[in-house]
Design a protein around this motif. Structure first.
Motif, PDB file in Angstrom:
ATOM      1  N   TYR A  23     -21.407  85.799 -53.721  1.00 19.50           N
ATOM      2  CA  TYR A  23     -22.627  86.261 -53.973  1.00 19.50           C
ATOM      3  C   TYR A  23     -22.433  87.642 -54.541  1.00 19.50           C
ATOM      4  O   TYR A  23     -23.379  87.944 -55.512  1.00 19.50           O
ATOM      5  CB  TYR A  23     -23.498  86.362 -52.583  1.00 19.50           C
ATOM      6  CG  TYR A  23     -24.872  86.337 -52.819  1.00 19.50           C
ATOM      7  CD1 TYR A  23     -25.429  84.925 -53.178  1.00 19.50           C
ATOM      8  CD2 TYR A  23     -25.838  87.554 -52.533  1.00 19.50           C
ATOM      9  CE1 TYR A  23     -26.695  84.926 -53.312  1.00 19.50           C
ATOM     10  CE2 TYR A  23     -27.026  87.219 -53.129  1.00 19.50           C
ATOM     11  CZ  TYR A  23     -27.524  85.709 -53.220  1.00 19.50           C
ATOM     12  OH  TYR A  23     -28.924  85.635 -53.487  1.00 19.50           O
ATOM     13  N   ASP A  24     -21.661  88.648 -54.185  1.00 20.04           N
ATOM     14  CA  ASP A  24     -21.294  89.864 -54.937  1.00 20.04           C
ATOM     15  C   ASP A  24     -21.271  89.622 -56.296  1.00 20.04           C
ATOM     16  O   ASP A  24     -21.443  90.359 -57.162  1.00 20.04           O
ATOM     17  CB  ASP A  24     -20.571  90.635 -54.102  1.00 20.04           C
ATOM     18  CG  ASP A  24     -20.794  91.210 -52.977  1.00 20.04           C
ATOM     19  OD1 ASP A  24     -22.038  91.475 -52.580  1.00 20.04           O
ATOM     20  OD2 ASP A  24     -20.082  91.688 -52.063  1.00 20.04           O
ATOM     21  N   ALA A  25     -20.486  88.654 -56.470  1.00 19.55           N
ATOM     22  CA  ALA A  25     -20.059  88.269 -58.129  1.00 19.55           C
ATOM     23  C   ALA A  25     -21.220  87.748 -58.771  1.00 19.55           C
ATOM     24  O   ALA A  25     -21.366  88.365 -59.850  1.00 19.55           O
ATOM     25  CB  ALA A  25     -18.790  87.390 -58.203  1.00 19.55           C
ATOM     26  N   ALA A  35     -25.548  86.476 -47.219  1.00 18.63           N
ATOM     27  CA  ALA A  35     -25.272  87.052 -45.769  1.00 18.63           C
ATOM     28  C   ALA A  35     -23.813  86.848 -45.527  1.00 18.63           C
ATOM     29  O   ALA A  35     -23.309  87.387 -44.474  1.00 18.63           O
ATOM     30  CB  ALA A  35     -26.346  86.356 -44.832  1.00 18.63           C
ATOM     31  N   ALA A  36     -23.272  86.015 -46.047  1.00 20.27           N
ATOM     32  CA  ALA A  36     -21.738  85.812 -45.794  1.00 20.27           C
ATOM     33  C   ALA A  36     -20.667  86.828 -46.178  1.00 20.27           C
ATOM     34  O   ALA A  36     -20.545  87.322 -47.111  1.00 20.27           O
ATOM     35  CB  ALA A  36     -21.478  84.341 -46.564  1.00 20.27           C
ATOM     36  N   PRO A  37     -20.163  87.389 -45.090  1.00 20.71           N
ATOM     37  CA  PRO A  37     -19.203  88.615 -45.107  1.00 20.71           C
ATOM     38  C   PRO A  37     -17.969  87.961 -45.784  1.00 20.71           C
ATOM     39  O   PRO A  37     -17.603  86.750 -45.707  1.00 20.71           O
ATOM     40  CB  PRO A  37     -19.089  89.148 -43.765  1.00 20.71           C
ATOM     41  CG  PRO A  37     -19.179  88.110 -42.802  1.00 20.71           C
ATOM     42  CD  PRO A  37     -20.224  87.290 -43.479  1.00 20.71           C
ATOM     43  N   TYR A  38     -17.264  89.013 -46.575  1.00 23.96           N
ATOM     44  CA  TYR A  38     -16.067  88.506 -47.137  1.00 23.96           C
ATOM     45  C   TYR A  38     -14.901  87.583 -46.441  1.00 23.96           C
ATOM     46  O   TYR A  38     -14.567  86.875 -46.809  1.00 23.96           O
ATOM     47  CB  TYR A  38     -15.484  89.908 -47.629  1.00 23.96           C
ATOM     48  CG  TYR A  38     -13.952  89.400 -48.098  1.00 23.96           C
ATOM     49  CD1 TYR A  38     -14.058  88.698 -49.693  1.00 23.96           C
ATOM     50  CD2 TYR A  38     -12.964  89.636 -47.922  1.00 23.96           C
ATOM     51  CE1 TYR A  38     -13.127  88.462 -50.439  1.00 23.96           C
ATOM     52  CE2 TYR A  38     -11.639  89.374 -48.491  1.00 23.96           C
ATOM     53  CZ  TYR A  38     -11.723  88.782 -49.784  1.00 23.96           C
ATOM     54  OH  TYR A  38     -10.733  88.286 -50.671  1.00 23.96           O
ATOM     55  N   ALA A  39     -14.871  88.107 -44.979  1.00 20.96           N
ATOM     56  CA  ALA A  39     -13.850  87.191 -44.229  1.00 20.96           C
ATOM     57  C   ALA A  39     -13.868  85.755 -44.188  1.00 20.96           C
ATOM     58  O   ALA A  39     -13.123  85.355 -43.970  1.00 20.96           O
ATOM     59  CB  ALA A  39     -13.995  88.088 -42.766  1.00 20.96           C
ATOM     60  N   ILE A  40     -15.352  85.439 -44.197  1.00 22.08           N
ATOM     61  CA  ILE A  40     -15.614  84.022 -43.887  1.00 22.08           C
ATOM     62  C   ILE A  40     -16.510  83.378 -44.970  1.00 22.08           C
ATOM     63  O   ILE A  40     -16.828  82.507 -45.254  1.00 22.08           O
ATOM     64  CB  ILE A  40     -16.472  83.702 -42.823  1.00 22.08           C
ATOM     65  CG1 ILE A  40     -17.700  84.498 -42.881  1.00 22.08           C
ATOM     66  CG2 ILE A  40     -15.596  84.207 -41.467  1.00 22.08           C
ATOM     67  CD1 ILE A  40     -18.957  84.203 -41.876  1.00 22.08           C
ATOM     68  N   ASP A  41     -16.312  84.172 -46.311  1.00 16.67           N
ATOM     69  CA  ASP A  41     -16.923  83.621 -47.596  1.00 16.67           C
ATOM     70  C   ASP A  41     -16.476  82.555 -48.093  1.00 16.67           C
ATOM     71  O   ASP A  41     -15.134  82.351 -48.128  1.00 16.67           O
ATOM     72  CB  ASP A  41     -17.094  84.854 -48.604  1.00 16.67           C
ATOM     73  CG  ASP A  41     -17.837  84.462 -49.636  1.00 16.67           C
ATOM     74  OD1 ASP A  41     -18.983  83.952 -49.416  1.00 16.67           O
ATOM     75  OD2 ASP A  41     -17.594  84.858 -50.871  1.00 16.67           O
ATOM     76  N   LYS A  42     -17.240  81.534 -48.496  1.00 18.05           N
ATOM     77  CA  LYS A  42     -16.691  80.287 -49.433  1.00 18.05           C
ATOM     78  C   LYS A  42     -18.018  79.569 -49.756  1.00 18.05           C
ATOM     79  O   LYS A  42     -19.102  80.238 -49.510  1.00 18.05           O
ATOM     80  CB  LYS A  42     -15.908  79.368 -48.298  1.00 18.05           C
ATOM     81  CG  LYS A  42     -16.922  79.031 -47.025  1.00 18.05           C
ATOM     82  CD  LYS A  42     -16.465  77.843 -46.399  1.00 18.05           C
ATOM     83  CE  LYS A  42     -17.465  77.387 -45.386  1.00 18.05           C
ATOM     84  NZ  LYS A  42     -17.114  76.116 -44.350  1.00 18.05           N
ATOM     85  N   PRO A  43     -17.771  78.545 -50.498  1.00 17.49           N
ATOM     86  CA  PRO A  43     -19.164  77.874 -51.005  1.00 17.49           C
ATOM     87  C   PRO A  43     -19.613  77.154 -49.712  1.00 17.49           C
ATOM     88  O   PRO A  43     -18.848  76.280 -49.039  1.00 17.49           O
ATOM     89  CB  PRO A  43     -18.663  76.964 -51.941  1.00 17.49           C
ATOM     90  CG  PRO A  43     -17.240  77.504 -52.477  1.00 17.49           C
ATOM     91  CD  PRO A  43     -16.531  78.157 -51.385  1.00 17.49           C
TER      92      PRO A  43
END
Ligand code: ADP
Ligand code: ZN
Length: 819
Positions: A98-100, A13-21
């Motif tokens: 997640y997309d990766a 659910a994490a959008p790109y702008a705040i994505d991280k592990p």
């Protein structure tokens, strides 16, 4: 601070702008291992989301640390190397972790956990309704189930009834009114198949899907799956994504998908191994093979280019290398651009490697692809032959990756993350110390450049194995046709040649590259094509405002009706196969003719081709699909109807693609005993690309093209990052695009980026400006694809997404896009 067992997760659910592990607490007693998928709460609303465990360790138990709710996999689906690959893809392609991960894993695996609810066996709808009607949420659930024909997927129900449905469903299952079953337990019907495919380009479809990702997650998944899987059966699409047939019908109505009938594919039976005769290489092949073998045995990551004309025996060399890789205990991946067009390749590989080879390609059902994936993962397979996504096959201990026809644009993914297979292959070879072998009859300019620079090892096969001579090529100048009053598509020269073939009972293939830009202007008298003063790419005609525009830098000018060079009348170029068919029928009344193009259902291709061969039908007319892999004894004439169509396209790669296409098409003639002829029709017979293709002179093409690329700062001398900005309000999109450009310009002045001298251009309209009511503009960054640049772009994108001014506007980045 107290410490605890912490898992680092990629969260869906994490959008790109705040994505991280993200850190999550592993509850006491829960068995969690690296590479399994888990269910977690995410964000302010603690929505349930899937996640994948990237790492486990001791960490701080800070206040507010959320915990993993449940573990979804019994075994890891990702190993250490694949996690590293996902981390690399994320920074390389500006996508979420997640997309990766989703790109690496097969779609079938992905959807196995969807929960489906249905009425319990033996329960009648009316009785069930009576039992729960005093609980409104439950009654609503039942109504929905009824409307859906008795079963529905959890996400679908959430979409309609909100999060409250979870507790309602609990009540209903508690009362025994409904049952929940995992989708994996349902059987896929084996009956006749109704197929679905995208009616738009993947990019356009994703644009539509993204625009309502939150509101319509099922629709999003369905489109996403179609993007990655291509043409699949409707029942499978519903099965894997939880979409209903209504969803599909709505998508059809909106022009996003189209249906077609079942196709029967002739995927060859896997033969027993060891039946094929041992390969004896000729001298030239042996030399290339020896060189490649010693690289492979070196056990270090290396890359080599095998430049060999069509029919020179590249495939024989691949097979020998794979045999040697297996002998030394290593495994191999062999990639081809379009497997269904190369059935011979499949047969050859299965005759040599039998059950040890797995085929992964778009003609397989998703469930079959998933089964293959499992076989590979279990180590039952040692060779994988497949198309683009086979680069993610979970083969370990790789000794060799082969990419046949490495210049093909199908090696670049059309949907985000838009990876290029070559880059992923390099990464995997680096992990395993394997050899990457790029094979081609017309290598990409980049690869040829690196081979000449010594970055890749370079090998050649200069002769056809059977020493058959190449066809005689003639150029037909279409300007002459216009002058002599021929307003049709078939030149006098080509007409004469076709007539000759008809008399001799030989067959002809006519090729129309319709994929090109049909919105280009060209002078019918002198062949002048208006180009951008800044980019030297052909300008595109926009009928909406009657202007010519550059899709790289945004330059625009008024379109003249007459040619600025000679005063002749400017023509709009672009004809369809149907129009050509009409003309041919008029020119050659009563002559048998087959047409094959994107409108021909893909299931019919093989039938058409085998009819063409068997019934010796005189003329086959088609688009680029007739260019590849076809091998017919009796075809002695090939006609290229409009060589210019793909040449003057505003993509840095246009000349290369045209050269490669023309070379392939011309190579179709004279495969049998008789020598072939080819006629190339063009308005610009003096163009270097056309001349070198006619002479089948790769070096000549390369020299002129590399000079051009250097001057224009195109790859390999620079990298082109395209930022696509889109939204429903055109003015807002343009404003946001300008803000982004200014931001990037500012950043480009900072060290160390500044030293690579980046340029920022745009905004310019995307080739299709408006899709599904969303306007799309592009900013181009010309620079170097290095760590510093990627970090800067990623930072700027995130900042852009978090800026309130940019609400409702989305942006994504591509590097060196081929389409
Ligand atoms: P490419 O992959 O370069 O187009 P192929 O490997 O398909 O070339 O070879 C073209 C044709 O020549 C095939 O039919 C192949 O079987 C035959 N051929 C090539 N090399 C050999 C060889 N060493 N021994 C026998 N046949 C060969
Ligand atoms: Zn321009």
């Amino acid at each position: 601070m107290e410490t605890a067992n912490i898992a680092k997760l990629a969260v869906a659910a994490a959008p790109y702008a705040i994505d991280k592990p993200y850190d999550y607490l592993i509850p006491e007693g829960m068995e969690v291992s690296v590479g399994v998928r888990v269910s977690v709460p995410f964000g302010r609303g603690n929505r349930r989301s899937e996640g994948v465990v990237l790492a486990i360790g001791e960490g701080e138990k800070f206040p507010g640390l959320k915990q993993i709710l449940s573990v979804l996999d019994r075994e890891s689906v990702l190993d250490r190397q694949e996690i590293d690959l996902a981390l690399w893809m994320r920074q390389r392609y500006f996508c979420t972790l997640y997309d990766a991960v989703k790109t690496i894993l097969p779609a079938g695996l992905w959807y196995q956990f969807r929960e489906v609810y249905r009425l319990a066996p033996g329960i009648e709808y009316t009785a069930a309704y009576a039992a729960v009607q005093e609980i409104p949420a439950c009654a609503e659930m039942l109504q929905l189930l009824f409307a859906k024909g008795g079963s529905a997927e959890l996400s679908e129900m959430k979409e309609v009834c909100g999060e409250g449905c979870v507790s309602a469903l609990k009540t209903l299952t508690g009362k025994g009114v409904v049952v929940c079953e995992s989708r994996a337990q349902r059987k896929i019907g084996d009956k006749t198949r109704r197929m679905v495919e995208l009616a738009l380009s993947a990019e356009e479809a994703m644009e539509i899907a993204e625009s309502r990702r939150r509101a319509a997650p099922v629709r999003y998944e369905a489109i996403r799956l179609l993007c990655s899987a291509g043409r699949i059966s409707a029942s499978e699409l519903c099965y894997f994504t939880g979409a209903s047939s209504q969803t599909l019908r709505a998508l059809e109505k909106a022009g996003v998908v189209r249906f077609s009938q079942e196709e029967t594919l002739r995927v060859p039976e896997i033969a027993q191994s060891g039946e094929a005769a041992p390969i004896v290489l000729n001298e030239e092949q042996e030399e290339a093979y020896r060189g490649l073998l010693s690289l492979m045995e070196g056990g270090r990551a290396e890359a080599a280019l095998l430049h060999g004309v069509t029919g020179s025996g590249k495939t024989q060399v691949y097979i020998r290398l794979v045999q040697e890789a297996l002998r030394s205990g290593k495994n191999a991946i062999v990639l081809v651009p379009e497997i269904i067009l190369t059935p011979q390749m499949m047969e050859r590989f299965s005759s040599y490697f039998g059950a040890e080879v797995a085929m992964l390609h778009s003609a397989l059902r998703l469930s079959e692809r998933y089964d293959q994936w499992k076989r590979i993962r279990r180590g039952e397979v040692r060779v994988v032959l497949g198309t683009r996504s086979a680069i993610f096959a979970p083969l370990r201990n790789l000794g060799l990756i082969v990419m046949d026809e490495e210049q093909e644009s199908s090696y670049q993914s059309e949907n985000p993350p838009r990876y290029h297979t070559r880059d992923v292959a390099k990464f995997r070879c680096a992990q395993d110390g394997a050899l990457l072998l790029l094979g081609s009859a017309t290598p990409s300019v980049e690869s040829a450049h690196w081979a000449r620079e010594g970055v890749y090892h370079h090998f050649f096969l200069r002769r056809r194995y059977n020493e058959k001579s190449l066809p005689r090529v003639m150029l037909a100048d279409l300007k002459d046709e216009v002058r002599s009053g021929n307003s049709g598509v078939i030149s006098a020269l080509l007409r004469r040649e076709i007539e000759q073939n008809l008399q001799r009972g030989e067959q002809s293939i006519l090729f129309l590259n319709r994929r090109g830009n049909s919105r280009m202007l060209l002078c019918g008298e002198c062949g002048f094509v208006p180009e951008c003063p800044r980019c030297s790419t052909a300008l595109t005609y926009h009928s909406a405002n009657g202007r010519l525009m550059c899709h790289y830098c945004g330059h625009s000018e008024k379109a003249n009706e007459t040619c600025p060079m000679c005063g002749g009348i400017m023509k709009r170029v672009g004809v369809g196969t149907q129009k050509v068919e009409e003309e041919l029928r008029a020119l050659f009344p009563g002559v048998g003719l087959l047409r094959m193009d994107a409108d021909t259902a893909s299931g019919e291709h093989e039938t058409l081709l085998s009819r063409f061969e068997r019934e010796k039908i005189p003329i086959l007319l088609g688009t680029q699909m007739v260019a590849k892999g076809l091998d017919f004894e009796n075809v002695t004439l090939v006609g290229v109807l409009a060589a210019d169509l793909s040449l003057y396209v505003d993509n840095y790669h246009a000349a290369e693609r045209t050269f490669s296409l023309l070379t392939q098409v011309v190579g179709r003639a004279g495969r049998g005993e008789k020598t072939g002829r080819a006629v190339i029709q063009t308005y610009t017979p003096g163009n270097e690309v056309i001349v070198s293709a006619a002479e089948q002179d790769y070096d000549r093409f390369f020299e002129s093209e590399i000079r051009m690329r250097r001057i224009r700062r195109y790859p390999p001398f620079a990298d082109l990052f395209t930022c696509t900005i889109s939204g429903t309000d055109e003015t807002a999109v343009l404003r946001a695009a300008v803000r982004l450009r200014e931001e990037l310009k500012l950043e480009s002045q900072q060290e160390p980026i500044r030293s690579s001298d980046p340029e920022v251009l745009g905004p310019a309209p995307a080739p299709v400006v408006k899709v599904d009511n969303r306007y799309r503009y592009r900013i181009l960054w010309v620079g170097k694809n290095d760590k510093a640049t990627r970090a800067l772009l990623s930072y700027t994108l995130k900042k852009f997404a978090l800026d309130r001014q940019n609400r409702g506007i989305s942006v994504f980045v591509d590097c060196n896009a081929l389409e």
